[in-house]
Write an enzyme that holds these catalytic residues in place. Structure first.
Site, PDB file in Angstrom:
ATOM      1  N   HIS A  48       0.505  27.361 106.806  1.00 44.32           N
ATOM      2  CA  HIS A  48      -0.692  27.820 107.510  1.00 44.32           C
ATOM      3  C   HIS A  48      -1.944  27.316 106.826  1.00 44.32           C
ATOM      4  O   HIS A  48      -1.920  27.004 105.640  1.00 44.32           O
ATOM      5  CB  HIS A  48      -0.740  29.356 107.589  1.00 44.32           C
ATOM      6  CG  HIS A  48      -0.539  30.052 106.280  1.00 44.32           C
ATOM      7  ND1 HIS A  48      -1.555  30.277 105.393  1.00 44.32           N
ATOM      8  CD2 HIS A  48       0.578  30.533 105.694  1.00 44.32           C
ATOM      9  CE1 HIS A  48      -1.080  30.886 104.328  1.00 44.32           C
ATOM     10  NE2 HIS A  48       0.226  31.052 104.468  1.00 44.32           N
ATOM     11  N   GLU A  99      -4.365  31.073 110.026  1.00 41.35           N
ATOM     12  CA  GLU A  99      -4.621  32.468 109.665  1.00 41.35           C
ATOM     13  C   GLU A  99      -6.116  32.693 109.748  1.00 41.35           C
ATOM     14  O   GLU A  99      -6.889  32.017 109.054  1.00 41.35           O
ATOM     15  CB  GLU A  99      -4.190  32.742 108.214  1.00 41.35           C
ATOM     16  CG  GLU A  99      -2.724  33.014 108.064  1.00 41.35           C
ATOM     17  CD  GLU A  99      -2.414  33.767 106.750  1.00 41.35           C
ATOM     18  OE1 GLU A  99      -1.249  33.744 106.357  1.00 41.35           O
ATOM     19  OE2 GLU A  99      -3.345  34.359 106.146  1.00 41.35           O
ATOM     20  N   HIS A 117     -11.990  18.800 110.346  1.00 40.40           N
ATOM     21  CA  HIS A 117     -11.549  19.457 111.581  1.00 40.40           C
ATOM     22  C   HIS A 117     -10.049  19.687 111.538  1.00 40.40           C
ATOM     23  O   HIS A 117      -9.357  19.186 110.655  1.00 40.40           O
ATOM     24  CB  HIS A 117     -11.916  18.604 112.801  1.00 40.40           C
ATOM     25  CG  HIS A 117     -11.314  17.232 112.779  1.00 40.40           C
ATOM     26  ND1 HIS A 117     -12.058  16.092 112.560  1.00 40.40           N
ATOM     27  CD2 HIS A 117     -10.039  16.801 112.924  1.00 40.40           C
ATOM     28  CE1 HIS A 117     -11.269  15.032 112.585  1.00 40.40           C
ATOM     29  NE2 HIS A 117     -10.028  15.428 112.793  1.00 40.40           N
ATOM     30  N   GLU A 166     -10.252  18.359 116.877  1.00 40.58           N
ATOM     31  CA  GLU A 166     -10.090  17.090 117.561  1.00 40.58           C
ATOM     32  C   GLU A 166      -8.903  17.250 118.493  1.00 40.58           C
ATOM     33  O   GLU A 166      -7.819  17.663 118.082  1.00 40.58           O
ATOM     34  CB  GLU A 166      -9.802  15.958 116.563  1.00 40.58           C
ATOM     35  CG  GLU A 166      -9.576  14.630 117.284  1.00 40.58           C
ATOM     36  CD  GLU A 166      -9.485  13.431 116.348  1.00 40.58           C
ATOM     37  OE1 GLU A 166      -9.342  13.630 115.125  1.00 40.58           O
ATOM     38  OE2 GLU A 166      -9.533  12.293 116.848  1.00 40.58           O
ATOM     39  N   GLU A 328     -11.020  24.767  72.600  1.00 44.60           N
ATOM     40  CA  GLU A 328     -10.155  23.591  72.572  1.00 44.60           C
ATOM     41  C   GLU A 328     -11.011  22.386  72.914  1.00 44.60           C
ATOM     42  O   GLU A 328     -11.625  22.337  73.993  1.00 44.60           O
ATOM     43  CB  GLU A 328      -9.057  23.703  73.640  1.00 44.60           C
ATOM     44  CG  GLU A 328      -7.886  24.528  73.216  1.00 44.60           C
ATOM     45  CD  GLU A 328      -6.620  24.196  74.030  1.00 44.60           C
ATOM     46  OE1 GLU A 328      -5.693  25.009  73.984  1.00 44.60           O
ATOM     47  OE2 GLU A 328      -6.579  23.135  74.702  1.00 44.60           O
ATOM     48  N   HIS A 346     -23.811  28.273  78.453  1.00 45.51           N
ATOM     49  CA  HIS A 346     -23.631  28.115  77.009  1.00 45.51           C
ATOM     50  C   HIS A 346     -22.503  29.005  76.511  1.00 45.51           C
ATOM     51  O   HIS A 346     -21.985  29.839  77.245  1.00 45.51           O
ATOM     52  CB  HIS A 346     -24.931  28.469  76.280  1.00 45.51           C
ATOM     53  CG  HIS A 346     -25.400  29.881  76.515  1.00 45.51           C
ATOM     54  ND1 HIS A 346     -26.493  30.193  77.294  1.00 45.51           N
ATOM     55  CD2 HIS A 346     -24.899  31.076  76.107  1.00 45.51           C
ATOM     56  CE1 HIS A 346     -26.663  31.511  77.330  1.00 45.51           C
ATOM     57  NE2 HIS A 346     -25.702  32.068  76.632  1.00 45.51           N
ATOM     58  N   GLU A 460     -20.550  35.854  80.818  1.00 45.27           N
ATOM     59  CA  GLU A 460     -21.878  36.191  81.328  1.00 45.27           C
ATOM     60  C   GLU A 460     -22.042  35.465  82.655  1.00 45.27           C
ATOM     61  O   GLU A 460     -22.011  34.233  82.692  1.00 45.27           O
ATOM     62  CB  GLU A 460     -22.963  35.706  80.373  1.00 45.27           C
ATOM     63  CG  GLU A 460     -23.001  36.439  79.062  1.00 45.27           C
ATOM     64  CD  GLU A 460     -24.267  36.071  78.290  1.00 45.27           C
ATOM     65  OE1 GLU A 460     -25.082  36.959  78.006  1.00 45.27           O
ATOM     66  OE2 GLU A 460     -24.439  34.872  77.989  1.00 45.27           O
ATOM     67  N   ASN A 464     -29.573  32.775  89.116  1.00 42.22           N
ATOM     68  CA  ASN A 464     -30.967  32.355  89.024  1.00 42.22           C
ATOM     69  C   ASN A 464     -31.575  32.403  90.414  1.00 42.22           C
ATOM     70  O   ASN A 464     -31.054  31.790  91.344  1.00 42.22           O
ATOM     71  CB  ASN A 464     -31.040  30.930  88.469  1.00 42.22           C
ATOM     72  CG  ASN A 464     -30.546  30.864  87.044  1.00 42.22           C
ATOM     73  OD1 ASN A 464     -31.112  31.490  86.150  1.00 42.22           O
ATOM     74  ND2 ASN A 464     -29.458  30.137  86.827  1.00 42.22           N
ATOM     75  N   GLN A 478     -12.391  24.744  81.644  1.00 46.45           N
ATOM     76  CA  GLN A 478     -11.953  26.068  82.095  1.00 46.45           C
ATOM     77  C   GLN A 478     -11.841  27.022  80.929  1.00 46.45           C
ATOM     78  O   GLN A 478     -11.927  26.625  79.780  1.00 46.45           O
ATOM     79  CB  GLN A 478     -10.583  25.998  82.765  1.00 46.45           C
ATOM     80  CG  GLN A 478      -9.424  25.666  81.812  1.00 46.45           C
ATOM     81  CD  GLN A 478      -8.964  24.250  81.922  1.00 46.45           C
ATOM     82  OE1 GLN A 478      -8.943  23.700  83.002  1.00 46.45           O
ATOM     83  NE2 GLN A 478      -8.629  23.631  80.802  1.00 46.45           N
TER      84      GLN A 478
END
Ligand SMILES: *[C@@H]1O[C@H](CO)[C@@H](O)[C@H](O)[C@H]1NC(C)=O
Ligand SMILES: *[C@@H]1O[C@H](CO)[C@@H](O)[C@H](O)[C@H]1NC(C)=O
Ligand SMILES: *[C@@H]1O[C@H](CO)[C@@H](O)[C@H](O)[C@H]1NC(C)=O
Ligand SMILES: *[C@@H]1O[C@H](CO)[C@@H](O)[C@H](O)[C@H]1NC(C)=O
Ligand SMILES: CC(=O)N[C@H]1CO[C@H](CO)[C@@H](O)[C@@H]1O
Ligand SMILES: CC(=O)N[C@H]1CO[C@H](CO)[C@@H](O)[C@@H]1O
Length: 545
Positions: A48, A99, A117, A166, A328, A346, A460, A464, A478
């Site tokens: 789906h 869905e 599309h 389409e 890391e 930061h 945090e 803005n 990440q």
């Protein structure tokens, strides 16, 4: 991501794929061809595609009465404040379906410029289009051939939410809902990704210089008129697309197994979680390590070179990895600069003597971007900003001793309440502080595990005022978070993404060679998180010693 283009050698690609999906474990594994070979033999099909709609009833009416689909199911979840309907040309156990999610109170979504599309094959396109017109539907391209004398007859129509369809004139086909078009920035990279990572076949590829695009169709099966395909489209000279919040994702047969339920969200709150590490890419590993150890006072916890895979990795932090949040650092051979982007803010470091630390950084030739001092005249929080040799910002905070000096990761978000809700619900974090600063035009929320933001690492989330877009760059990758169960964790994330956005980008897997289990997702703002099995993480650390 830049490296994918270089991905020519097969073994290197596997490592790269695992690296790009961001597992700390993945990078330490000896790549195993078997798992990619297995993907090609796995029993896969498109289940789906999930889209969000502003008015469920009029959308269903359009899909059934105008497009000829069937309403396969419809369910309201009043407590979770959403309704869901499934529509398609045949039953879900054999057909690709859509869905539709309606979230209470949200009557409009931004479809973005990246989603193209859906395609529908029909035997009588002219009748279908006339029927849509008669019902007041929007025809954006009248039916007809591509060019004078062309053989493919097609048209474009829009559903009440603005999603494009389409219509394609074709003989009867087992799968009339036959295309999902997604725009991509690098066609070869995209093809390679779907082939290798998802085991799809390249069914067609062509270039259309007149209309300034190239297209590739990938999918399962071998005949693009008999199955659903993903159309990957590269538009010349387009370097950015918006994702919007309308189109959510495709459900693969792997990810769709879990039946989401409320229990899993309760479980998340009781899970044993902590921030394990944040991953950044650096252009010069030695000078970066020198800065983190000699200027910021961290320890070098490990360093390893992977000459065959052409990268090195180092781990730095204020304490051992089994109890502390660490950084890391990845150096990829030959890449000496990364774009940090505007979205990453930061890292924060708590120190007992900020003035001495800053003087030491200055003495070593480091960059001070804000001298230490209170926020305002008479303010009590003393802070400063410095930059590492790659340009990553660190906020130094004057604080009493704390068990976790590496205490903040600041990420900019476009909708603060949505972000807070996401991290609370999907990740079981607590909202530890929230404030608005109209003078400086931002609002901030701190979320994390534990209850005291000076004793633990917090995320945090910063909004803005009036900023509607950020770039992600390719420097910050990440954050990794530990969990006792990656499967339940992924089920919880999946459930919340349906309401708030974001998406699972790696369903839970056990990396074959190490048995390390991980899952990855992006939040509604596109920030990536890896959830890593706690036990596997500790075993991995012991093995390294
Ligand atoms: C949508 O349709 C359902 C089922 O027919 C009905 O119960 C509901 O009241 C309708 N909602 C709206 C907003 O019209
Ligand atoms: C795809 O299937 C259709 C219907 O069976 C057939 O007419 C067509 O020749 C097939 N195309 C290819 C490329 O095999
Ligand atoms: C970086 O440091 C390592 C270990 O001290 C050393 O082997 C290597 O040559 C250094 N690399 C560069 C580019 O200076
Ligand atoms: C957080 O912990 C510190 C150190 O134990 C303590 O001084 C402070 O009062 C705590 N703050 C809150 C809000 O509990
Ligand atoms: C103005 C510009 O950048 N034109 C480029 C658009 O893309 C085509 C195909 O990649 C290039 O050939 C043009 O130079
Ligand atoms: C120019 C502009 O859009 N200003 C808005 C910036 O954001 C604040 C807070 O959300 C609004 O009050 C302003 O109208």
């Amino acid at each position: 991501m830049l490296e994918m283009a270089k991905c020519k050698q097969f073994a290197y690609c596997i490592v790269l794929f695992l690296y790009l999906i961001g597992s700390s474990m993945a990078a330490h594994t000896t790549p195993d061809d078997d798992v990619l070979g297995w993907v090609k033999k796995d029993n896969r099909r498109f289940l789906h595609a999930d889209i969000r709609v502003g008015d469920l009833n009029s959308t269903i009416k359009f899909y059934t009465e105008s497009l000829g689909m069937k309403l396969l199911s419809q369910k309201d979840f009043p407590e979770q404040k959403y309704s869901k309907a499934i529509v398609g040309f045949g039953p879900q156990d054999t057909h690709f379906v859509l869905e539709l999610t309606y979230i209470y109170g949200v009557d409009k979504y931004d479809i973005g410029t990246g989603f193209g599309h859906f395609g529908i094959a029909t035997q009588d396109i002219y009748t279908v289009v006339e029927n849509i017109r008669a019902k007041g539907g929007v025809i954006t391209r009248e039916p007809g051939p591509i060019a004078e004398g062309g053989s493919t007859i097609f048209a474009f129509v829009q559903d009440p939410n603005g999603y494009s369809f389409e219509l394609l004139q074709r003989p009867p086909t087992p799968e009339p809902l036959c295309q999902i078009l997604l725009n991509v920035l690098d066609l070869d990279r995209a093809i390679e990704f779907y082939e290798k990572a998802l085991g799809m076949n390249l069914l067609q590829k062509y270039d259309n210089p007149q209309e300034q695009f190239s297209m590739a169709m990938v999918g399962y099966g071998s005949n693009l008129t008999q199955t659903t395909v993903l159309e990957l489209r590269y538009n010349y000279n387009v370097t950015e697309y918006t994702k919007g919040d309308g189109y959510a994702q495709i459900g693969s047969s792997m990810a769709a197994h879990t039946t989401p339920d409320d229990d899993v969200l309760e479980w998340v709150k009781k899970d044993n979680r902590r921030f394990l590490h944040a991953d950044i890419r650096v252009g010069d590993l030695n000078s970066t390590i020198k800065f983190y150890t000699e200027s910021l006072g961290m320890k070098l916890l490990s360093q390893k070179d992977f000459p065959e895979q052409k990268y090195s990795k180092a781990i730095v932090g204020f304490g051992p990895q089994d109890t502390h949040f660490v950084l890391e650092l990845t150096y990829i051979y030959g890449v000496d600069k990364y774009d940090i982007g505007t979205g990453f803010g930061h890292f924060g470091i708590a120190t007992q003597d900020i003035y001495t630390v800053v003087e030491n950084i200055r003495a070593k030739g480091g960059v001070i971007t804000r001298e230490p001092g209170p926020i305002a005249e008479g303010g009590s929080t003393i802070f400063a900003f410095v930059q590492d040799p790659n340009g990553y910002s660190f906020e130094l905070l004057q604080r009493p001793p704390t068990p976790e000096p590496l205490c903040q990761i600041l990420l900019n978000v476009l909708d603060l309440d949505r972000a807070i809700e996401f991290y609370e619900e999907a990740l079981g974090m607590n909202l530890l502080q929230k404030y608005d600063n109209p003078q400086e035009q931002f609002s901030m929320a701190m979320v994390g595990y534990g209850s005291n933001l000076t004793q633990t690492t917090v995320l945090e989330l910063r909004y803005n005022y009036n900023v509607t877009e950020y770039t992600k760059g390719d420097g910050y990758a990440q954050v990794a978070i530990g969990t006792d169960d990656v499967y339940k964790s992924a089920a919880a994330v999946k459930l919340v993404t349906k309401e708030l956005g974001g998406q699972i980008i790696l369903p839970p897997v056990s990396i074959p060679t190490t048995n390390a289990k991980i899952t990855s997702f992006v939040d509604p703002d596109g920030w990536k998180t890896d959830l890593v099995d706690n036990e596997d993480y500790l075993k991995q650390l012991q093995k390294k010693e």
